[in-house]
Design a protein around this motif. Sequence first.
Motif, mmCIF file in Angstrom:
data_model
loop_
_atom_site.group_PDB
_atom_site.id
_atom_site.type_symbol
_atom_site.label_atom_id
_atom_site.label_comp_id
_atom_site.label_asym_id
_atom_site.label_seq_id
_atom_site.Cartn_x
_atom_site.Cartn_y
_atom_site.Cartn_z
ATOM 1 N N ILE A 35 0.837 -1.212 0.000
ATOM 2 C CA ILE A 35 0.000 0.000 0.000
ATOM 3 C C ILE A 35 0.870 1.260 0.000
ATOM 4 C CG2 ILE A 35 -2.021 -1.096 1.048
ATOM 5 C CD1 ILE A 35 -1.075 0.150 3.743
ATOM 6 N N GLN A 44 5.135 0.324 2.492
ATOM 7 C CA GLN A 44 4.083 0.128 3.492
ATOM 8 C C GLN A 44 3.260 -1.080 3.071
ATOM 9 O OE1 GLN A 44 3.801 2.406 6.192
ATOM 10 N NE2 GLN A 44 5.750 3.094 5.319
ATOM 11 N N TYR A 45 2.840 -1.879 4.067
ATOM 12 C CA TYR A 45 2.072 -3.086 3.775
ATOM 13 C C TYR A 45 0.898 -3.210 4.737
ATOM 14 C CZ TYR A 45 6.221 -4.439 1.163
ATOM 15 O OH TYR A 45 7.262 -4.458 0.283
ATOM 16 N N THR A 46 -0.125 -3.926 4.283
ATOM 17 C CA THR A 46 -1.226 -4.311 5.154
ATOM 18 C C THR A 46 -1.455 -5.805 4.961
ATOM 19 O OG1 THR A 46 -3.470 -3.748 5.879
ATOM 20 C CG2 THR A 46 -3.111 -3.857 3.510
ATOM 21 N N ASP A 47 -2.084 -6.413 5.961
ATOM 22 C CA ASP A 47 -2.350 -7.845 5.855
ATOM 23 C C ASP A 47 -3.447 -8.131 4.853
ATOM 24 O OD1 ASP A 47 -0.450 -8.541 7.715
ATOM 25 O OD2 ASP A 47 -1.842 -8.645 9.388
#
Length: 123
Positions: A35, A44-47
């Motif tokens: 993301i 940036q990461y999200t699950d």
Amino acid sequence: MATISKGITLSLGEKALTNLMEIPELGGTSEAIDITTLADAAFQYTDGIKNYGDSLEFKFLYEKQQFTELNALDAASTWKVALPDGATCTFTGTSSVRLEGVGVNAALTYILAIKPNSAMAWA
């Protein structure tokens, strides 16, 4: 005190299977979704969706009746792994079985491969 593997069971519905020799890793990891925006200084990461793996492989000592019953399954079933301390992991999935290769003076074994199609519920 450490918990050892003695006493782990795999059940198909309410029926405990016999001659279980090995179980796979249970549980999964969430896929990472990138993301990152152009304003970010780092990724940036999200699950994302949890991945339990393509197939869970349980190893059994061969016994004709159970092998035949498991080989005849053609629909998703409910499976439960019970640990010696009372913890359980329940999920549904489709299955297939295969007889493992064997050499001279060796025990016959088979693999029950289960493709999970639900979340794993730990209790």
